[in-house]
Design a protein around this motif. Structure first.
Motif, PDB file in Angstrom:
ATOM      1  N   ILE A  36       0.831  -1.200   0.000  1.00 20.39           N
ATOM      2  CA  ILE A  36       0.000   0.000   0.000  1.00 20.39           C
ATOM      3  C   ILE A  36       0.868   1.253   0.000  1.00 20.39           C
ATOM      4  N   GLN A  37       2.077   1.167   0.603  1.00 23.98           N
ATOM      5  CA  GLN A  37       2.980   2.322   0.609  1.00 23.98           C
ATOM      6  C   GLN A  37       3.440   2.638  -0.806  1.00 23.98           C
ATOM      7  N   ARG A  38       3.750   1.597  -1.599  1.00 23.74           N
ATOM      8  CA  ARG A  38       4.194   1.820  -2.977  1.00 23.74           C
ATOM      9  C   ARG A  38       3.064   2.418  -3.819  1.00 23.74           C
ATOM     10  N   ARG A  39       1.874   1.888  -3.638  1.00 22.66           N
ATOM     11  CA  ARG A  39       0.744   2.390  -4.424  1.00 22.66           C
ATOM     12  C   ARG A  39       0.415   3.836  -4.055  1.00 22.66           C
ATOM     13  N   LEU A  40       0.435   4.129  -2.762  1.00 18.52           N
ATOM     14  CA  LEU A  40       0.179   5.506  -2.341  1.00 18.52           C
ATOM     15  C   LEU A  40       1.247   6.463  -2.859  1.00 18.52           C
TER      16      LEU A  40
ATOM     17  N   LEU B 236       0.391   9.604  -5.119  1.00 15.84           N
ATOM     18  CA  LEU B 236       0.702  10.941  -4.608  1.00 15.84           C
ATOM     19  C   LEU B 236       1.871  11.563  -5.346  1.00 15.84           C
ATOM     20  N   GLY B 237       2.885  10.749  -5.701  1.00 15.28           N
ATOM     21  CA  GLY B 237       4.017  11.266  -6.452  1.00 15.28           C
ATOM     22  C   GLY B 237       3.616  11.742  -7.834  1.00 15.28           C
ATOM     23  N   SER B 238       2.783  10.964  -8.518  1.00 16.33           N
ATOM     24  CA  SER B 238       2.308  11.371  -9.850  1.00 16.33           C
ATOM     25  C   SER B 238       1.482  12.646  -9.763  1.00 16.33           C
ATOM     26  N   PHE B 239       0.632  12.713  -8.749  1.00 19.22           N
ATOM     27  CA  PHE B 239      -0.183  13.914  -8.584  1.00 19.22           C
ATOM     28  C   PHE B 239       0.691  15.130  -8.281  1.00 19.22           C
TER      29      PHE B 239
ATOM     30  N   LEU C 270      10.699  19.713  -7.797  1.00 14.27           N
ATOM     31  CA  LEU C 270      10.011  18.449  -8.045  1.00 14.27           C
ATOM     32  C   LEU C 270      10.554  17.353  -7.133  1.00 14.27           C
ATOM     33  N   VAL C 271      11.888  17.295  -7.014  1.00 15.89           N
ATOM     34  CA  VAL C 271      12.496  16.292  -6.129  1.00 15.89           C
ATOM     35  C   VAL C 271      12.065  16.527  -4.682  1.00 15.89           C
ATOM     36  N   ALA C 272      12.036  17.781  -4.242  1.00 17.89           N
ATOM     37  CA  ALA C 272      11.601  18.094  -2.873  1.00 17.89           C
ATOM     38  C   ALA C 272      10.147  17.673  -2.657  1.00 17.89           C
ATOM     39  N   ALA C 273       9.316  17.942  -3.676  1.00 15.54           N
ATOM     40  CA  ALA C 273       7.907  17.550  -3.559  1.00 15.54           C
ATOM     41  C   ALA C 273       7.761  16.034  -3.491  1.00 15.54           C
ATOM     42  N   LEU C 274       8.562  15.299  -4.277  1.00 19.28           N
ATOM     43  CA  LEU C 274       8.489  13.838  -4.246  1.00 19.28           C
ATOM     44  C   LEU C 274       8.991  13.294  -2.910  1.00 19.28           C
ATOM     45  N   LEU C 275      10.046  13.905  -2.362  1.00 20.96           N
ATOM     46  CA  LEU C 275      10.530  13.478  -1.041  1.00 20.96           C
ATOM     47  C   LEU C 275       9.468  13.716   0.028  1.00 20.96           C
ATOM     48  N   LEU C 276       8.828  14.878  -0.045  1.00 20.16           N
ATOM     49  CA  LEU C 276       7.755  15.168   0.906  1.00 20.16           C
ATOM     50  C   LEU C 276       6.621  14.159   0.751  1.00 20.16           C
ATOM     51  N   ALA C 277       6.291  13.841  -0.512  1.00 20.79           N
ATOM     52  CA  ALA C 277       5.248  12.844  -0.749  1.00 20.79           C
ATOM     53  C   ALA C 277       5.653  11.486  -0.182  1.00 20.79           C
ATOM     54  N   TYR C 278       6.934  11.129  -0.313  1.00 23.33           N
ATOM     55  CA  TYR C 278       7.416   9.848   0.202  1.00 23.33           C
ATOM     56  C   TYR C 278       7.269   9.772   1.729  1.00 23.33           C
TER      57      TYR C 278
ATOM     58  N   ARG D 156       4.832   7.357   3.915  1.00 26.27           N
ATOM     59  CA  ARG D 156       5.329   6.489   4.984  1.00 26.27           C
ATOM     60  C   ARG D 156       4.559   6.728   6.282  1.00 26.27           C
ATOM     61  N   ARG D 157       4.302   7.998   6.570  1.00 24.72           N
ATOM     62  CA  ARG D 157       3.581   8.323   7.807  1.00 24.72           C
ATOM     63  C   ARG D 157       2.145   7.816   7.750  1.00 24.72           C
ATOM     64  N   ILE D 158       1.543   7.902   6.565  1.00 28.57           N
ATOM     65  CA  ILE D 158       0.159   7.450   6.425  1.00 28.57           C
ATOM     66  C   ILE D 158       0.076   5.932   6.449  1.00 28.57           C
ATOM     67  N   ALA D 159       0.993   5.269   5.737  1.00 22.15           N
ATOM     68  CA  ALA D 159       0.910   3.819   5.581  1.00 22.15           C
ATOM     69  C   ALA D 159       1.508   3.050   6.747  1.00 22.15           C
ATOM     70  N   LEU D 160       2.362   3.679   7.562  1.00 17.31           N
ATOM     71  CA  LEU D 160       3.048   2.958   8.633  1.00 17.31           C
ATOM     72  C   LEU D 160       2.086   2.302   9.628  1.00 17.31           C
ATOM     73  N   PRO D 161       1.045   2.989  10.121  1.00 15.93           N
ATOM     74  CA  PRO D 161       0.125   2.308  11.057  1.00 15.93           C
ATOM     75  C   PRO D 161      -0.555   1.090  10.435  1.00 15.93           C
TER      76      PRO D 161
END
Length: 410
Positions: A5-9, A13-16, A150-158, A162-167
């Motif tokens: 689910i982390q990869r899919r999210l 989110l990265g594409s968006f 773009l890289v900063a936005a992708l890192l933030l998305a990552y 992780r924070r969303i999918a970790l629980p």
């Protein structure tokens, strides 16, 4: 898991995020070009007003700016713009923007002087295209900044993913690592959000499954353990009594064994049903009275004096069916195995309910009075959340029950 689910999210989110970055970069460039073009058109429009106000039939006014020229005919204009201006005249348009092949950028404005005279205001604005020149000079810097953003936005998305999918990942790990025979306890059930609600419901569901499996296991074990003795007695009596009528004592033993079978089956089936585990608030005094009446009318041959020393009301938490089976079993055993000449004493000694009776000396070697079926009574009190203790002497037997009290107002 083949799909995380982390990869899919992150992909979503990265594409968006990348789409938003690219879209806003293009919008910013478009706004810069539109703003530049509107500024140039405003300058031409202002110059056109000046020309119209100062025009006369004899002479034409001269534009105030060097990059602007005023022409009375299309043929006098530069060759790069003649064809487009002729088409403008045919269509009746007023303004035109031309990108010349020589790298120059022209703006043309058709003006009406007087009643019949037409003139063309031509402006070669390539020196004023700030955005184009700036883009060409700092294209590398702009591209670098855009890529960094773009890289900063992708890192933030990552990190957000992780924070969303970790629980959810932790919950899945806890579910997969919990042995089937253990009662689960998930850390996520302490959260006050949807994930906590899901973890709590999953924990309750697995706990209910574990409890059901435990009841099934206990039921199977109890069937083989508790029913073996009365069935063996009946089988031996039948084998010994083949071809003859059973003696009175054997018939009494057979009837007692059948009664034991019926009582045991009632208790085991009650313990195996989930609905019998739900506690409610009950008056224990009323349950005792109902049980005494039931035993009295179901076994009219048994006559014992029962002394009650109880309060008017005693509210407890429990299941009425299980409480009835417990009390029925206790009173029935007391009347069956107790001394017929002595009373059964039932009294209240906070916080305990105490039942005592004498043991018949002629049956002491064969029975333990209230102790008959002790394992089943312990099982019933455990299911109710109560406590039970047995005390036996040479000629007496006593049971102490500590029920779960009902909380006032609930």
């Amino acid at each position: 898991m083949t799909d995380s689910i982390q990869r899919r999210l992150f992909m979503i989110l990265g594409s968006f995020t990348a789409l938003i970055c690219i879209a806003y970069t293009l919008i910013a460039l478009l706004l810069a070009y539109v703003t530049e073009d509107m500024v140039l058109e405003s300058i031409l429009a202002q110059q056109a007003k000046v020309i119209i106000r100062s025009s006369s039939h004899e002479t034409l006014p001269r534009p105030d700016m060097d990059f602007m020229q005023l022409y009375t005919s299309v043929d006098a204009m530069p060759a790069a713009v003649r064809q487009e201006v002729r088409e403008l005249h045919v269509t009746g348009g007023r303004k035109l923007e031309i990108f010349g092949k020589d790298g120059k950028h022209y703006h043309v404005l058709r003006l009406q002087l007087g009643s019949a005279q037409e003139v063309y205001l031509l402006a070669e604005v390539s020196p004023f295209l700030v955005v184009s020149h700036l883009s060409a000079r700092v294209a590398g810097l702009m591209l670098t900044v855009a890529l960094l953003m773009l890289v900063a936005a992708l890192l933030l998305a990552y990190f957000l993913v992780r924070r969303i999918a970790l629980p959810l990942q932790q919950l899945a790990e806890e579910v997969s690592s919990t042995p089937a025979k253990e009662i689960p306890s998930f850390k996520a059930s302490q959260r006050r959000d949807e994930i906590g609600f899901l973890a709590k419901k999953l924990e309750d569901s697995l706990h209910a499954r574990h409890t059901a499996l435990l009841r099934e296991t206990n039921f199977t074990r109890d069937l083989s353990h508790e029913l073996r003795t009365p069935i063996t007695i009946l089988n031996n009596l039948l084998l010994a009594g083949q071809g003859r009528v059973l003696a009175e004592e054997d018939a009494l033993v057979a009837r007692q064994s059948v009664d034991d079978l019926m009582h045991t089956l009632d208790i085991l089936l009650a313990l195996a049903r989930a609905e019998n585990m739900l506690p409610i608030k009950l008056d224990l005094i009323a349950c005792i009275e109902q049980s005494l009446l039931f035993v009295h009318y179901s076994t009219p041959a048994k006559r014992h004096e029962v002394t009650l020393d109880l309060p008017a009301q005693w509210l407890v938490l429990g299941n009425q069916h299980l409480i009835g089976l417990l009390l029925n079993n206790l009173f029935n055993n007391a009347m069956t195995h107790g001394d017929g000449q002595a009373a059964i004493h039932v009294f209240f000694e906070h916080p305990k309910l105490i039942l005592s009776n004498a043991i018949r000396s002629d049956r002491h070697s064969h029975t333990a009075g209230f102790g008959h079926g002790r394992n089943l009574m312990e099982r019933i009190t455990s299911a109710l959340g109560w406590e039970i203790r047995f005390e036996q002497s040479v000629d007496s037997f006593q049971v102490e029950i500590i029920p779960q009290p009902a909380i006032p107002g609930r």
